[in-house]
Design a protein around this motif. Sequence first.
Motif, PDB file in Angstrom:
ATOM      1  N   VAL A  21       5.248  73.083 151.022  1.00  0.00           N
ATOM      2  CA  VAL A  21       4.706  73.351 149.687  1.00  0.00           C
ATOM      3  C   VAL A  21       5.220  72.308 148.703  1.00  0.00           C
ATOM      4  O   VAL A  21       6.426  72.033 148.654  1.00  0.00           O
ATOM      5  CB  VAL A  21       5.106  74.769 149.227  1.00  0.00           C
ATOM      6  CG1 VAL A  21       4.539  75.073 147.868  1.00  0.00           C
ATOM      7  CG2 VAL A  21       4.651  75.804 150.233  1.00  0.00           C
ATOM      8  N   ARG A  22       4.306  71.731 147.925  1.00  0.00           N
ATOM      9  CA  ARG A  22       4.671  70.783 146.867  1.00  0.00           C
ATOM     10  C   ARG A  22       4.064  71.277 145.559  1.00  0.00           C
ATOM     11  O   ARG A  22       2.854  71.473 145.464  1.00  0.00           O
ATOM     12  CB  ARG A  22       4.134  69.395 147.211  1.00  0.00           C
ATOM     13  CG  ARG A  22       4.713  68.322 146.314  1.00  0.00           C
ATOM     14  CD  ARG A  22       4.245  66.953 146.697  1.00  0.00           C
ATOM     15  NE  ARG A  22       2.943  66.740 146.088  1.00  0.00           N
ATOM     16  CZ  ARG A  22       1.976  66.014 146.607  1.00  0.00           C
ATOM     17  NH1 ARG A  22       2.150  65.446 147.772  1.00  0.00           N
ATOM     18  NH2 ARG A  22       0.837  65.859 145.976  1.00  0.00           N
ATOM     19  N   PHE A  23       4.914  71.500 144.563  1.00  0.00           N
ATOM     20  CA  PHE A  23       4.468  72.012 143.271  1.00  0.00           C
ATOM     21  C   PHE A  23       4.277  70.867 142.288  1.00  0.00           C
ATOM     22  O   PHE A  23       5.041  69.909 142.275  1.00  0.00           O
ATOM     23  CB  PHE A  23       5.503  72.987 142.688  1.00  0.00           C
ATOM     24  CG  PHE A  23       5.619  74.261 143.461  1.00  0.00           C
ATOM     25  CD1 PHE A  23       4.691  75.270 143.305  1.00  0.00           C
ATOM     26  CD2 PHE A  23       6.658  74.450 144.352  1.00  0.00           C
ATOM     27  CE1 PHE A  23       4.788  76.445 144.013  1.00  0.00           C
ATOM     28  CE2 PHE A  23       6.774  75.622 145.067  1.00  0.00           C
ATOM     29  CZ  PHE A  23       5.827  76.628 144.903  1.00  0.00           C
ATOM     30  N   GLU A  24       3.246  71.008 141.438  1.00  0.00           N
ATOM     31  CA  GLU A  24       3.040  70.051 140.350  1.00  0.00           C
ATOM     32  C   GLU A  24       2.391  70.780 139.183  1.00  0.00           C
ATOM     33  O   GLU A  24       1.647  71.742 139.371  1.00  0.00           O
ATOM     34  CB  GLU A  24       2.200  68.861 140.812  1.00  0.00           C
ATOM     35  CG  GLU A  24       0.889  69.222 141.437  1.00  0.00           C
ATOM     36  CD  GLU A  24       0.212  68.028 142.084  1.00  0.00           C
ATOM     37  OE1 GLU A  24      -1.002  67.878 141.841  1.00  0.00           O
ATOM     38  OE2 GLU A  24       0.866  67.264 142.790  1.00  0.00           O
ATOM     39  N   LEU A  25       2.707  70.315 137.979  1.00  0.00           N
ATOM     40  CA  LEU A  25       2.155  70.931 136.774  1.00  0.00           C
ATOM     41  C   LEU A  25       0.678  70.566 136.611  1.00  0.00           C
ATOM     42  O   LEU A  25       0.278  69.435 136.878  1.00  0.00           O
ATOM     43  CB  LEU A  25       2.923  70.485 135.537  1.00  0.00           C
ATOM     44  CG  LEU A  25       4.297  71.112 135.349  1.00  0.00           C
ATOM     45  CD1 LEU A  25       5.006  70.467 134.167  1.00  0.00           C
ATOM     46  CD2 LEU A  25       4.190  72.597 135.140  1.00  0.00           C
ATOM     47  N   ASP A  26      -0.107  71.530 136.176  1.00  0.00           N
ATOM     48  CA  ASP A  26      -1.526  71.322 135.930  1.00  0.00           C
ATOM     49  C   ASP A  26      -1.766  71.404 134.425  1.00  0.00           C
ATOM     50  O   ASP A  26      -1.682  72.486 133.843  1.00  0.00           O
ATOM     51  CB  ASP A  26      -2.345  72.379 136.655  1.00  0.00           C
ATOM     52  CG  ASP A  26      -3.830  72.166 136.555  1.00  0.00           C
ATOM     53  OD1 ASP A  26      -4.247  71.121 136.013  1.00  0.00           O
ATOM     54  OD2 ASP A  26      -4.592  73.030 137.015  1.00  0.00           O
ATOM     55  N   PRO A  27      -2.064  70.299 133.780  1.00  0.00           N
ATOM     56  CA  PRO A  27      -2.246  70.305 132.328  1.00  0.00           C
ATOM     57  C   PRO A  27      -3.652  70.714 131.881  1.00  0.00           C
ATOM     58  O   PRO A  27      -3.946  70.677 130.699  1.00  0.00           O
ATOM     59  CB  PRO A  27      -1.963  68.858 131.942  1.00  0.00           C
ATOM     60  CG  PRO A  27      -2.412  68.081 133.132  1.00  0.00           C
ATOM     61  CD  PRO A  27      -2.083  68.949 134.326  1.00  0.00           C
ATOM     62  N   SER A  28      -4.524  71.119 132.777  1.00  0.00           N
ATOM     63  CA  SER A  28      -5.920  71.370 132.418  1.00  0.00           C
ATOM     64  C   SER A  28      -6.083  72.534 131.444  1.00  0.00           C
ATOM     65  O   SER A  28      -6.938  72.478 130.561  1.00  0.00           O
ATOM     66  CB  SER A  28      -6.758  71.612 133.672  1.00  0.00           C
ATOM     67  OG  SER A  28      -6.324  72.774 134.336  1.00  0.00           O
ATOM     68  N   ILE A  29      -5.300  73.582 131.562  1.00  0.00           N
ATOM     69  CA  ILE A  29      -5.428  74.721 130.652  1.00  0.00           C
ATOM     70  C   ILE A  29      -4.990  74.312 129.244  1.00  0.00           C
ATOM     71  O   ILE A  29      -5.660  74.639 128.259  1.00  0.00           O
ATOM     72  CB  ILE A  29      -4.633  75.930 131.173  1.00  0.00           C
ATOM     73  CG1 ILE A  29      -5.270  76.434 132.460  1.00  0.00           C
ATOM     74  CG2 ILE A  29      -4.567  77.032 130.131  1.00  0.00           C
ATOM     75  CD1 ILE A  29      -4.530  77.555 133.128  1.00  0.00           C
ATOM     76  N   GLU A  30      -3.882  73.588 129.148  1.00  0.00           N
ATOM     77  CA  GLU A  30      -3.428  73.115 127.839  1.00  0.00           C
ATOM     78  C   GLU A  30      -4.461  72.174 127.220  1.00  0.00           C
ATOM     79  O   GLU A  30      -4.703  72.217 126.019  1.00  0.00           O
ATOM     80  CB  GLU A  30      -2.097  72.392 127.972  1.00  0.00           C
ATOM     81  CG  GLU A  30      -0.968  73.283 128.386  1.00  0.00           C
ATOM     82  CD  GLU A  30       0.264  72.484 128.744  1.00  0.00           C
ATOM     83  OE1 GLU A  30       0.265  71.242 128.571  1.00  0.00           O
ATOM     84  OE2 GLU A  30       1.223  73.098 129.204  1.00  0.00           O
ATOM     85  N   TYR A  31      -5.058  71.341 128.042  1.00  0.00           N
ATOM     86  CA  TYR A  31      -6.066  70.411 127.551  1.00  0.00           C
ATOM     87  C   TYR A  31      -7.281  71.161 127.021  1.00  0.00           C
ATOM     88  O   TYR A  31      -7.813  70.829 125.961  1.00  0.00           O
ATOM     89  CB  TYR A  31      -6.468  69.446 128.671  1.00  0.00           C
ATOM     90  CG  TYR A  31      -7.495  68.426 128.248  1.00  0.00           C
ATOM     91  CD1 TYR A  31      -7.139  67.370 127.409  1.00  0.00           C
ATOM     92  CD2 TYR A  31      -8.807  68.515 128.681  1.00  0.00           C
ATOM     93  CE1 TYR A  31      -8.075  66.423 127.010  1.00  0.00           C
ATOM     94  CE2 TYR A  31      -9.750  67.582 128.284  1.00  0.00           C
ATOM     95  CZ  TYR A  31      -9.381  66.539 127.455  1.00  0.00           C
ATOM     96  OH  TYR A  31     -10.305  65.624 127.060  1.00  0.00           O
ATOM     97  N   SER A  32      -7.709  72.208 127.722  1.00  0.00           N
ATOM     98  CA  SER A  32      -8.873  72.974 127.258  1.00  0.00           C
ATOM     99  C   SER A  32      -8.565  73.712 125.953  1.00  0.00           C
ATOM    100  O   SER A  32      -9.432  73.820 125.084  1.00  0.00           O
ATOM    101  CB  SER A  32      -9.344  73.952 128.333  1.00  0.00           C
ATOM    102  OG  SER A  32      -8.365  74.922 128.581  1.00  0.00           O
TER     103      SER A  32
END
Length: 126
Positions: free
Chosen positions: A91-102
């Motif tokens: 498992v590799r975790f990474e932040l998803d900025p798409s919600i903040e962008y929307s």
Amino acid sequence: MTSYRADQVGEQVREEIMSIIRRELKDPRIGFVSITTVRMSPDLRAARVRISVLGNPEQQKESLAGLVSARGVIRHELGRRLQNLKFAPDVRFELDPSIEYSVHISELLKEVLPQPSGDSNGEAAK
């Protein structure tokens, strides 16, 4: 391009990781985390988990650090819970900025677009 099986396993991995985060992990650094997507490798041995964290950038970094430190526990639990896989995925975790962008785009649109007035539907006549 991902296969149907990889998509199905990715969805199952997403549900199991959310369950593990909610019930098993006791790390105080992990805040309100939601998993946006899980992408599985074609051989189903690796999972790229994109997360969204509610809070400021510091809380996001702390939550990500807590999840990264709990990778071993999460992988062990996945191996125990997913009986249909030969190997527990790495498992590799990474932040998803798409919600903040929307949210940012929505705020910009509110500034630019005219607001509907409440007087046009007859409230002023009362």
